[in-house]
Design an enzyme around this catalytic site. Structure first.
Site, mmCIF file in Angstrom:
data_model
loop_
_atom_site.group_PDB
_atom_site.id
_atom_site.type_symbol
_atom_site.label_atom_id
_atom_site.label_comp_id
_atom_site.label_asym_id
_atom_site.label_seq_id
_atom_site.Cartn_x
_atom_site.Cartn_y
_atom_site.Cartn_z
ATOM 1 N N ASP A 30 0.848 -1.201 0.000
ATOM 2 C CA ASP A 30 0.000 0.000 0.000
ATOM 3 C C ASP A 30 0.884 1.253 0.000
ATOM 4 O OD1 ASP A 30 -1.929 1.925 0.401
ATOM 5 O OD2 ASP A 30 -2.114 1.511 2.565
ATOM 6 N N ASN A 32 -0.423 4.511 -0.324
ATOM 7 C CA ASN A 32 -1.077 5.763 0.070
ATOM 8 C C ASN A 32 -1.803 5.663 1.411
ATOM 9 O OD1 ASN A 32 -3.217 4.195 -0.626
ATOM 10 N ND2 ASN A 32 -4.134 5.628 -2.077
ATOM 11 N N ASP A 34 -4.100 3.885 2.665
ATOM 12 C CA ASP A 34 -5.538 3.626 2.857
ATOM 13 C C ASP A 34 -5.789 2.182 3.281
ATOM 14 O OD1 ASP A 34 -5.043 2.255 0.535
ATOM 15 O OD2 ASP A 34 -6.666 3.172 -0.640
ATOM 16 N N ASP A 38 -1.866 -1.229 -3.751
ATOM 17 C CA ASP A 38 -2.189 -0.463 -4.959
ATOM 18 C C ASP A 38 -1.070 -0.560 -5.988
ATOM 19 O OD1 ASP A 38 -0.249 1.334 -3.932
ATOM 20 O OD2 ASP A 38 -1.803 2.310 -2.721
ATOM 21 N N ASP A 107 -4.770 -10.416 -15.957
ATOM 22 C CA ASP A 107 -5.827 -11.409 -15.777
ATOM 23 C C ASP A 107 -6.968 -11.058 -16.727
ATOM 24 O OD1 ASP A 107 -7.248 -13.516 -14.311
ATOM 25 O OD2 ASP A 107 -5.920 -12.979 -12.648
ATOM 26 N N ASP A 207 -9.064 -16.408 -16.861
ATOM 27 C CA ASP A 207 -9.850 -16.896 -15.729
ATOM 28 C C ASP A 207 -10.978 -17.830 -16.174
ATOM 29 O OD1 ASP A 207 -10.440 -16.325 -12.776
ATOM 30 O OD2 ASP A 207 -12.390 -15.937 -13.691
ATOM 31 N N GLU A 261 -6.887 -20.824 -17.145
ATOM 32 C CA GLU A 261 -7.252 -21.500 -15.898
ATOM 33 C C GLU A 261 -8.428 -22.448 -16.162
ATOM 34 O OE1 GLU A 261 -8.940 -20.692 -11.428
ATOM 35 O OE2 GLU A 261 -9.865 -19.848 -13.203
ATOM 36 N N HIS A 337 -3.768 -17.397 -5.328
ATOM 37 C CA HIS A 337 -4.640 -16.642 -4.422
ATOM 38 C C HIS A 337 -5.909 -17.396 -4.042
ATOM 39 C CE1 HIS A 337 -6.174 -16.238 -8.415
ATOM 40 N NE2 HIS A 337 -7.305 -15.728 -7.962
ATOM 41 N N ASP A 338 -6.099 -18.599 -4.579
ATOM 42 C CA ASP A 338 -7.327 -19.356 -4.329
ATOM 43 C C ASP A 338 -7.106 -20.564 -3.425
ATOM 44 O OD1 ASP A 338 -8.881 -17.752 -6.005
ATOM 45 O OD2 ASP A 338 -8.470 -18.989 -7.765
HETATM 46 C C1 NOJ Z 1 -10.854 -18.082 -10.563
HETATM 47 C C2 NOJ Z 1 -10.137 -17.007 -9.816
HETATM 48 O O1 NOJ Z 1 -8.797 -17.389 -9.621
HETATM 49 C C3 NOJ Z 1 -10.894 -16.794 -8.544
HETATM 50 O O2 NOJ Z 1 -10.199 -15.986 -7.625
HETATM 51 C C4 NOJ Z 1 -12.238 -16.217 -8.886
HETATM 52 O O3 NOJ Z 1 -13.006 -16.120 -7.714
HETATM 53 C C5 NOJ Z 1 -12.985 -17.092 -9.888
HETATM 54 N N1 NOJ Z 1 -12.164 -17.592 -10.949
HETATM 55 C C6 NOJ Z 1 -14.111 -16.319 -10.518
HETATM 56 O O4 NOJ Z 1 -13.617 -15.325 -11.354
#
Ligand code: NOJ
Length: 565
Positions: A30, A32, A34, A38, A107, A207, A261, A337-338
């Protein structure tokens, strides 16, 4: 090969030789105060990325979004989310990365938009060409048009009062699915893709891209499926046509990389996409290896998750190495991130955190395929412990817990606690731990999401200052990968398939043979082999005294060694 040499290569193989680093902008840095990461914050850290030695940044969505799914619900594809900065900030980031020879992939989220996207707003009003931009169906307000389930829990349909019809959303109700059958939708997407390519980006991570074609008539799914309806939208009848059209009309005109993906995709199905002329995709994120610790009905089934066998894992990875990476190409990853943090899930985040994180790194950077490192992995960030539903942010985790309540599987959060603490996507989304300063140096403000308490000793600054750290191990592995073609292009061969502690394999290219031995366990393990050890040279080890010219011996817990034979 140096980064600049690879960049100048005309044969387009730069993405095979590249190491990719994934940034989840909200939690990266971050600038700034908040409390939200960013784009200028990322630009501040370009020197850090450069010093790690990575070649490509994959930036998770930074587009304008109401953030029901942290940016995967896009309101405007051509503007930047105000919390993240401006388009000028984004241009500056691209320039700063390119100035250091680092490429940038964006993405591409085009299975769905946000319900606040102009296309959806106009579609709700049946406005001209937008009328059929989404999947709208008639039906009584009490009964969705079919039995498909949302990937985030609950039905895949929501009734829209304004239009008086149901719309389809494979994900959250705020993420309506685009109707790719409509050629105007495809044209709009292609225009947008070209617009970004013209800005000079180096590719896309696409995605949920295997979901864009749905079976005609949207028939009911088989109730016994893990995810009801999946059979009718994963690899739908026109998927190859749509992807190839996108490639021919846009991507093929640029020197870019693409990674699609594809959840719930077998290795054979994945291979189908990589055949020339079938999709234009360079590689795919398939998740077979990440299913190894699922419960009997998938990750979110109430019990049976969390256990995994090394032999099964080796078999899945080796299948992908042989069928995808050898024949075509593959993406190599365990984290993103999932999913939970890799050292917590596949290693030991307590006693052997350093050893197991460096072992996993050795695995990721010595397979055939393009390795992906998720932010924080490079110094061993771990999972956190969630004690209440209110502590969670992730729309999927919350949806899944609500579903468990609704179906009567649980009566209290306590009963779902184990499941949540195993699977929640929130583990990967806690702020980057830059230093032991307040809020881990991520922000001077109030962080949007709690920092993991262990930042005082697990952080980038500490890791950088210690030459034996996980961070420096990543750096050495990346260097090796850049120096030794065998690590990129060498043939993979699995040894000891049934051993439940050791994962060992060779990589061979022309006259050169490398051997990787990983003791993927917290007990010593004996490695035996008939291979000639007389010239075996240790290229890298995560223990201090791994001997050269000796292969048969006891390997220490989580010891990971790369030999040149
Ligand atoms: C896969 C992404 O990696 C995930 O973070 C997202 O929630 C779903 N697709 C829907 O876009």
């Amino acid at each position: 090969m140096s980064r600049t040499e690879v960049l100048e290569q005309p044969d387009g193989s730069w993405w095979k030789e590249a190491v990719v680093y994934q940034i989840y902008p909200r939690s990266f840095n971050d600038s700034n105060s908040d409390g939200i990461g960013d784009i200028p914050g990322i630009t501040e850290k370009v020197g850090y990325l450069d010093s790690l030695g990575i070649d490509v940044v994959w930036l998770c969505p930074v587009y304008d979004s109401p953030n029901h799914d942290n940016g995967y619900d896009i309101r405007d594809y051509r503007s930047i989310m105000s919390e993240f900065g401006t388009m000028a900030d984004w241009d500056a980031l691209l320039d700063a990365l390119h100035a250091r020879g680092i490429r940038l992939i964006m993405d591409l989220v085009v299975n769905h938009t946000s319900n606040e996207h102009e296309w959806f707003q106009r579609s709700r009003q049946r406005d001209g060409k937008y009328e059929d931009y989404y999947y709208w169906r008639d039906g009584s307000q009490d009964e969705p048009p079919n039995n498909w389930e949302s990937i985030f829990g609950g039905p895949a349909w929501t009734y829209d009062e304004k239009r008086g019809q149901w719309y389809l959303h494979l994900f959250d109700e705020n993420q309506p699915d685009l109707n790719w059958r409509n050629s105007d939708v495809r044209e709009d997407i292609k225009e947008m893709v070209t617009w970004w390519l013209e800005k000079g980006i180096d590719g896309f991570r696409m995605d949920a891209i295997n979901y864009i074609s749905k079976v005609e008539g949207l028939p009911d799914g088989d109730r016994s499926e893990r995810l009801v309806g999946h059979q009718h939208y994963a690899h739908g009848p026109r998927i190859h046509e749509y992807l190839q059209e996108l490639y021919d009309d846009t991507l093929s005109n640029y020197d870019v990389m693409t990674v699609g993906e594809m959840g719930g995709t077998s290795i054979d199905q994945t291979a189908e996409y990589l055949v020339e002329g079938r999709s234009g995709l360079d590689m795919i994120f398939q998740f077979n290896h990440l299913g190894v610790d699922d419960g009997p009905n998938g990750p979110w089934s109430p019990d049976g998750w969390g256990e995994w066998d090394l032999s099964e894992f080796k078999q899945i990875v080796s299948h992908a190495q042989e069928e995808l990476a050898a024949e075509f190409w593959d993406s190599i990853f365990l984290g993103n991130h999932d999913v939970p943090r890799i050292v917590s899930r596949f290693g030991d985040d307590e006693v052997y955190r350093e050893e197991s994180a460096t072992l996993i790194a050795t695995f990721l950077l010595t397979l055939r395929g393009t390795p992906y490192i998720y932010q924080g992995e490079e110094f061993g960030m771990t999972n956190v412990e969630f004690d209440a539903l209110e502590e969670l942010d992730d729309v999927m985790t919350i949806g899944k817990v609500e579903e468990l309540f609704e179906t009567g599987s649980i009566d209290s959060f306590e009963e779902a606690r184990g499941l949540v603490n195993y699977w929640s996507r929130d583990h990967a989304r806690t702020p980057m731990q830059w230093s032991d300063a307040a809020n881990s140096g991520f922000t001077d403000g109030e962080p949007w999401f709690d920092v993991n308490d262990n930042y005082r000793f697990i952080n980038a600054e500490v890791a950088l200052s210690n030459g034996d750290s996980i961070w420096h191990h990543y750096r050495s592995l990346i260097d090796l990968r850049h120096e030794i073609d065998t690590l990129v292009y060498g043939e993979y061969e699995l040894l000891l398939p049934d051993n439940e502690q050791l994962y060992a394999y060779t990589r061979t290219l022309d006259e050169e043979q490398l051997l990787v031995v990983l003791n993927w366990s917290d007990e010593p393990a004996i490695f035996t082999t008939e291979m000639d050890a007389s010239d075996a040279e240790v290229l890298l080890s995560n223990y201090e005294n791994s001997p050269s010219r000796q292969l048969e011996r006891e390997f220490q817990p989580y010891e990971a060694v790369i030999y040149r034979l």
